[in-house]
Write a protein that holds these residues in place. Structure first.
Motif, PDB file in Angstrom:
ATOM      1  N   ALA A  31      67.664 -47.106   5.545  1.00 41.50           N
ATOM      2  CA  ALA A  31      68.419 -46.097   6.289  1.00 41.50           C
ATOM      3  C   ALA A  31      69.070 -46.712   7.524  1.00 41.50           C
ATOM      4  CB  ALA A  31      67.507 -44.940   6.680  1.00 41.50           C
ATOM      5  N   LEU A  32      68.338 -47.550   8.235  1.00 43.70           N
ATOM      6  CA  LEU A  32      68.897 -48.181   9.438  1.00 43.70           C
ATOM      7  C   LEU A  32      69.995 -49.174   9.085  1.00 43.70           C
ATOM      8  CD1 LEU A  32      65.744 -48.716  11.647  1.00 43.70           C
ATOM      9  CD2 LEU A  32      67.467 -46.925  11.775  1.00 43.70           C
ATOM     10  N   ARG A  33      69.802 -49.905   8.007  1.00 43.04           N
ATOM     11  CA  ARG A  33      70.800 -50.887   7.593  1.00 43.04           C
ATOM     12  C   ARG A  33      72.113 -50.203   7.206  1.00 43.04           C
ATOM     13  NH1 ARG A  33      67.613 -53.917   5.177  1.00 43.04           N
ATOM     14  NH2 ARG A  33      67.421 -52.721   3.259  1.00 43.04           N
ATOM     15  N   ASN A  34      72.035 -48.961   6.753  1.00 44.79           N
ATOM     16  CA  ASN A  34      73.226 -48.241   6.314  1.00 44.79           C
ATOM     17  C   ASN A  34      73.891 -47.408   7.409  1.00 44.79           C
ATOM     18  OD1 ASN A  34      73.302 -49.156   3.616  1.00 44.79           O
ATOM     19  ND2 ASN A  34      71.610 -47.801   3.127  1.00 44.79           N
ATOM     20  N   LEU A  35      73.371 -47.484   8.626  1.00 49.37           N
ATOM     21  CA  LEU A  35      74.025 -46.781   9.735  1.00 49.37           C
ATOM     22  C   LEU A  35      75.421 -47.347   9.930  1.00 49.37           C
ATOM     23  CD1 LEU A  35      71.279 -46.557  12.485  1.00 49.37           C
ATOM     24  CD2 LEU A  35      72.273 -44.669  11.202  1.00 49.37           C
ATOM     25  N   ALA A  36      76.369 -46.477  10.164  1.00 53.04           N
ATOM     26  CA  ALA A  36      77.738 -46.935  10.370  1.00 53.04           C
ATOM     27  C   ALA A  36      78.448 -46.013  11.350  1.00 53.04           C
ATOM     28  CB  ALA A  36      78.479 -46.962   9.032  1.00 53.04           C
ATOM     29  N   GLY A  37      79.555 -46.475  11.837  1.00 53.89           N
ATOM     30  CA  GLY A  37      80.398 -45.667  12.714  1.00 53.89           C
ATOM     31  C   GLY A  37      79.674 -45.224  13.969  1.00 53.89           C
ATOM     32  N   PRO A  38      79.923 -43.987  14.387  1.00 54.78           N
ATOM     33  CA  PRO A  38      79.355 -43.480  15.637  1.00 54.78           C
ATOM     34  C   PRO A  38      77.826 -43.447  15.637  1.00 54.78           C
ATOM     35  CG  PRO A  38      80.997 -41.941  14.769  1.00 54.78           C
ATOM     36  CD  PRO A  38      80.824 -43.019  13.768  1.00 54.78           C
ATOM     37  N   LEU A  39      77.213 -43.228  14.471  1.00 46.29           N
ATOM     38  CA  LEU A  39      75.748 -43.188  14.410  1.00 46.29           C
ATOM     39  C   LEU A  39      75.130 -44.510  14.842  1.00 46.29           C
ATOM     40  CD1 LEU A  39      74.679 -41.207  11.229  1.00 46.29           C
ATOM     41  CD2 LEU A  39      74.217 -40.684  13.614  1.00 46.29           C
ATOM     42  N   ALA A  40      75.751 -45.602  14.493  1.00 48.62           N
ATOM     43  CA  ALA A  40      75.218 -46.917  14.853  1.00 48.62           C
ATOM     44  C   ALA A  40      75.210 -47.125  16.362  1.00 48.62           C
ATOM     45  CB  ALA A  40      76.020 -48.018  14.168  1.00 48.62           C
ATOM     46  N   ARG A  41      76.025 -46.366  17.076  1.00 49.00           N
ATOM     47  CA  ARG A  41      76.056 -46.482  18.542  1.00 49.00           C
ATOM     48  C   ARG A  41      75.102 -45.499  19.213  1.00 49.00           C
ATOM     49  NH1 ARG A  41      81.411 -47.586  17.047  1.00 49.00           N
ATOM     50  NH2 ARG A  41      82.059 -45.405  17.138  1.00 49.00           N
ATOM     51  N   VAL A  42      74.664 -44.476  18.499  1.00 48.10           N
ATOM     52  CA  VAL A  42      73.797 -43.444  19.067  1.00 48.10           C
ATOM     53  C   VAL A  42      72.330 -43.681  18.729  1.00 48.10           C
ATOM     54  CG1 VAL A  42      73.292 -40.974  19.073  1.00 48.10           C
ATOM     55  CG2 VAL A  42      75.657 -41.743  18.987  1.00 48.10           C
ATOM     56  N   VAL A  43      72.060 -44.128  17.526  1.00 44.34           N
ATOM     57  CA  VAL A  43      70.684 -44.358  17.071  1.00 44.34           C
ATOM     58  C   VAL A  43      70.224 -45.729  17.557  1.00 44.34           C
ATOM     59  CG1 VAL A  43      69.206 -44.607  15.039  1.00 44.34           C
ATOM     60  CG2 VAL A  43      71.030 -42.898  15.044  1.00 44.34           C
ATOM     61  N   PRO A  44      69.093 -45.794  18.262  1.00 46.85           N
ATOM     62  CA  PRO A  44      68.619 -47.085  18.793  1.00 46.85           C
ATOM     63  C   PRO A  44      67.941 -47.950  17.721  1.00 46.85           C
ATOM     64  CG  PRO A  44      67.095 -45.371  19.403  1.00 46.85           C
ATOM     65  CD  PRO A  44      68.228 -44.687  18.686  1.00 46.85           C
ATOM     66  N   TRP A  45      68.696 -48.329  16.706  1.00 53.59           N
ATOM     67  CA  TRP A  45      68.188 -49.125  15.586  1.00 53.59           C
ATOM     68  C   TRP A  45      67.593 -50.455  16.047  1.00 53.59           C
ATOM     69  CZ3 TRP A  45      70.301 -53.907  15.226  1.00 53.59           C
ATOM     70  CH2 TRP A  45      71.523 -54.097  15.884  1.00 53.59           C
ATOM     71  N   HIS A  46      68.093 -50.981  17.144  1.00 56.46           N
ATOM     72  CA  HIS A  46      67.653 -52.286  17.625  1.00 56.46           C
ATOM     73  C   HIS A  46      66.210 -52.264  18.123  1.00 56.46           C
ATOM     74  CE1 HIS A  46      69.129 -50.194  21.187  1.00 56.46           C
ATOM     75  NE2 HIS A  46      68.328 -50.973  21.904  1.00 56.46           N
TER      76      HIS A  46
END
Length: 98
Positions: A31-46
């Motif tokens: 799920a984290l690997r597939n984050l894209a667009g605005p979600l990748a900037r909002v979700v603290p995947w790092h």
């Protein structure tokens, strides 16, 4: 995941367990690997690491970005992409349902 505070990390397995699916750590990673667009900037995947407290291997650019984002938050990333998990792991208090 958005509740993980700056300077803290969680593991894929820890998040899977919080979702009631303790054996679904790979699904969390996918799920984290597939984050894209605005979600990748909002979700603290790092702030999510593997069970060894290390940055999971993917392409070099993403690994370097994850390291940089963690270090900006004060998380010391050692050689090999590992952190002191005992020191920086987020211990979420259990949520009470209403």
């Amino acid at each position: 995941m958005r509740k993980i505070p700056r300077g803290k990390v969680a593991t894929y397995g820890q998040l899977a367990a919080m979702l009631g699916r303790p054996r679904a750590s790979r699904a969390v990673g996918t799920a984290l690997r597939n984050l894209a667009g605005p979600l990748a900037r909002v979700v603290p995947w790092h702030r999510v690491l593997n069970a060894a407290g290390a940055i999971s291997r993917r392409d070099r650019e993403w690994m370097d970005l994850q390291r940089e984002l963690l270090e900006r938050e004060g998380v010391r990333v050692r050689r090999g992409g590992r952190v002191e998990l005992e020191r920086v792991r987020w211990n979420a208090a259990p949520q009470r349902r209403r």
